[in-house]
Scaffold this active site. Structure first.
Site, PDB file in Angstrom:
ATOM      1  N   CYS A  19      -3.262  -2.568   6.393  1.00  0.00           N
ATOM      2  CA  CYS A  19      -3.276  -1.398   6.941  1.00  0.00           C
ATOM      3  C   CYS A  19      -4.830  -1.218   7.514  1.00  0.00           C
ATOM      4  O   CYS A  19      -4.941  -0.192   8.345  1.00  0.00           O
ATOM      5  CB  CYS A  19      -3.256  -0.090   6.152  1.00  0.00           C
ATOM      6  SG  CYS A  19      -4.176  -0.304   4.462  1.00  0.00           S
ATOM      7  N   GLN A  59      -5.339  -0.514  -4.615  1.00  0.00           N
ATOM      8  CA  GLN A  59      -5.770  -1.668  -5.286  1.00  0.00           C
ATOM      9  C   GLN A  59      -6.770  -1.180  -6.474  1.00  0.00           C
ATOM     10  O   GLN A  59      -6.805  -1.995  -7.563  1.00  0.00           O
ATOM     11  CB  GLN A  59      -6.634  -2.450  -4.037  1.00  0.00           C
ATOM     12  CG  GLN A  59      -7.421  -3.728  -5.051  1.00  0.00           C
ATOM     13  CD  GLN A  59      -8.039  -4.638  -3.835  1.00  0.00           C
ATOM     14  OE1 GLN A  59      -7.786  -4.530  -2.606  1.00  0.00           O
ATOM     15  NE2 GLN A  59      -9.239  -5.166  -4.442  1.00  0.00           N
ATOM     16  N   CYS A  77       0.988  -1.109  -0.118  1.00  0.00           N
ATOM     17  CA  CYS A  77      -0.142  -0.155  -0.049  1.00  0.00           C
ATOM     18  C   CYS A  77       0.757   1.339  -0.166  1.00  0.00           C
ATOM     19  O   CYS A  77       1.988   1.389   0.895  1.00  0.00           O
ATOM     20  CB  CYS A  77      -0.756  -0.061   1.331  1.00  0.00           C
ATOM     21  SG  CYS A  77      -1.621   1.469   1.457  1.00  0.00           S
ATOM     22  N   GLU A  78       0.645   2.170  -0.794  1.00  0.00           N
ATOM     23  CA  GLU A  78       1.541   3.346  -1.128  1.00  0.00           C
ATOM     24  C   GLU A  78       1.115   4.346   0.017  1.00  0.00           C
ATOM     25  O   GLU A  78       1.934   5.490   0.193  1.00  0.00           O
ATOM     26  CB  GLU A  78       1.284   4.025  -2.398  1.00  0.00           C
ATOM     27  CG  GLU A  78       0.101   4.651  -2.649  1.00  0.00           C
ATOM     28  CD  GLU A  78      -0.106   5.292  -3.815  1.00  0.00           C
ATOM     29  OE1 GLU A  78      -0.962   6.265  -4.118  1.00  0.00           O
ATOM     30  OE2 GLU A  78       0.643   4.707  -5.117  1.00  0.00           O
ATOM     31  N   HIS A  79       0.306   4.189   0.906  1.00  0.00           N
ATOM     32  CA  HIS A  79      -0.069   5.171   1.986  1.00  0.00           C
ATOM     33  C   HIS A  79       0.496   4.940   3.242  1.00  0.00           C
ATOM     34  O   HIS A  79       1.201   5.746   3.929  1.00  0.00           O
ATOM     35  CB  HIS A  79      -1.540   5.007   2.034  1.00  0.00           C
ATOM     36  CG  HIS A  79      -2.505   5.487   1.096  1.00  0.00           C
ATOM     37  ND1 HIS A  79      -3.633   4.912   0.636  1.00  0.00           N
ATOM     38  CD2 HIS A  79      -2.341   6.363  -0.120  1.00  0.00           C
ATOM     39  CE1 HIS A  79      -4.259   5.411  -0.416  1.00  0.00           C
ATOM     40  NE2 HIS A  79      -3.296   6.302  -0.961  1.00  0.00           N
ATOM     41  N   HIS A  80       0.936   3.533   3.594  1.00  0.00           N
ATOM     42  CA  HIS A  80       1.406   3.172   4.715  1.00  0.00           C
ATOM     43  C   HIS A  80       2.605   2.369   4.632  1.00  0.00           C
ATOM     44  O   HIS A  80       3.212   2.014   5.571  1.00  0.00           O
ATOM     45  CB  HIS A  80       0.554   2.365   5.721  1.00  0.00           C
ATOM     46  CG  HIS A  80      -0.777   3.308   6.080  1.00  0.00           C
ATOM     47  ND1 HIS A  80      -1.911   3.278   5.391  1.00  0.00           N
ATOM     48  CD2 HIS A  80      -0.983   4.199   6.824  1.00  0.00           C
ATOM     49  CE1 HIS A  80      -2.977   3.933   6.032  1.00  0.00           C
ATOM     50  NE2 HIS A  80      -2.177   4.777   6.988  1.00  0.00           N
ATOM     51  N   HIS A 134      -5.996  -5.924   3.430  1.00  0.00           N
ATOM     52  CA  HIS A 134      -5.178  -4.969   3.426  1.00  0.00           C
ATOM     53  C   HIS A 134      -4.464  -4.873   4.967  1.00  0.00           C
ATOM     54  O   HIS A 134      -5.199  -4.710   5.745  1.00  0.00           O
ATOM     55  CB  HIS A 134      -5.692  -3.549   3.178  1.00  0.00           C
ATOM     56  CG  HIS A 134      -6.105  -3.370   1.678  1.00  0.00           C
ATOM     57  ND1 HIS A 134      -5.468  -2.605   0.841  1.00  0.00           N
ATOM     58  CD2 HIS A 134      -6.923  -4.290   0.904  1.00  0.00           C
ATOM     59  CE1 HIS A 134      -5.775  -2.932  -0.398  1.00  0.00           C
ATOM     60  NE2 HIS A 134      -6.644  -3.608  -0.551  1.00  0.00           N
TER      61      HIS A 134
END
Length: 232
Positions: free
Chosen positions: A194, A164, A123-126, A192
């Site tokens: 996250c 995703q 995941c590019e956010h976390h 996920h």
């Protein structure tokens, strides 16, 4: 103290009970344990970013209050850097490279489906993993691709920092560009971390995304055929 008298920074207590060495001493200690082959890897194109990643992970350990000079963490920055390179190796690959003349003329215009393709991504956010299954279907226009190449296309785009929704569409567009089929469908079902390890911490949640292109988007009967086949 003797360290202060000698003009040296004294060791600081670390959150795990070990003494924390000043950063300069940590880096000197790490240098003694780095493999001799590092110089050769740094010279190679694929290893060019490894030292920068390694230093970044060292800074992370220090920022966490850990002691990177203790035995269990001495090689962790290098291991983590190499792992991150592997997990994001899709940035170095292209569809043209992996297809490698594996598109064939074939008098076939019925649906082709490969389902339950294992997928792992970050995941590019976390920067934590999400993983699950990918189901792919397409309607050929007299051209088919080697079945393993569909899994390789999934690999190229999943081995990047992703969300995703974008991953689903990228896979579908890549197949469309390579084969020019009458239609393409891609569905991803994933968990996920996250949402599991942090935040709302919902252990059994799954995210499902889909992209339908061409006749698989426009014709309800064709779309229903695909959805029925991947469930069976």
């Amino acid at each position: 103290m003797a360290c202060q008298a000698a003009g040296k920074e004294p060791p600081r207590p670390c959150c795990n009970g070990y003494s924390e060495l000043p950063s300069a001493e940590v880096r000197r200690a790490l240098a003694q344990y780095r493999p001799e082959k590092r110089s050769r890897e740094e010279a190679a194109p694929e290893g060019g970013q490894l030292p920068a990643l390694e230093d970044a992970y060292l800074s992370i350990l220090e920022g966490l209050g850990e002691n990177p000079a203790r035995q269990g963490l001495l090689l962790t920055p290098r291991r983590a850097a190499k792992a991150m390179q592997f997990l994001t190796k899709g940035y170095q690959e292209t569809i043209e490279d992996i297809l490698n003349d594996a598109v064939f003329d074939e008098d076939h215009d019925e649906m082709v489906i490969v389902k339950d393709i294992d997928m792992f991504s970050l995941c590019e956010h976390h920067l934590v993993p999400f993983f699950g299954k990918v189901h792919i279907g397409y309607l050929p226009r007299k051209k088919v691709v080697g079945l393993s190449k569909l899994a390789r296309i999934v690999e190229i785009f999943s081995r990047r920092l992703q969300v995703q929704e974008r991953l689903t569409r990228q896979i579908a567009l890549a197949i469309t560009e390579a084969l020019k089929p009458a239609g393409v469908a891609v569905i991803i079902e994933a968990s996920h971390m996250c949402m599991v390890m942090r935040g709302v911490q919902k252990m059994n949640s799954r995210t499902i995304t889909s992209t339908m292109l061409g006749v698989l988007r426009e014709d309800p009967k064709t779309r229903e055929e695909f959805l029925t086949l991947i469930k069976n």
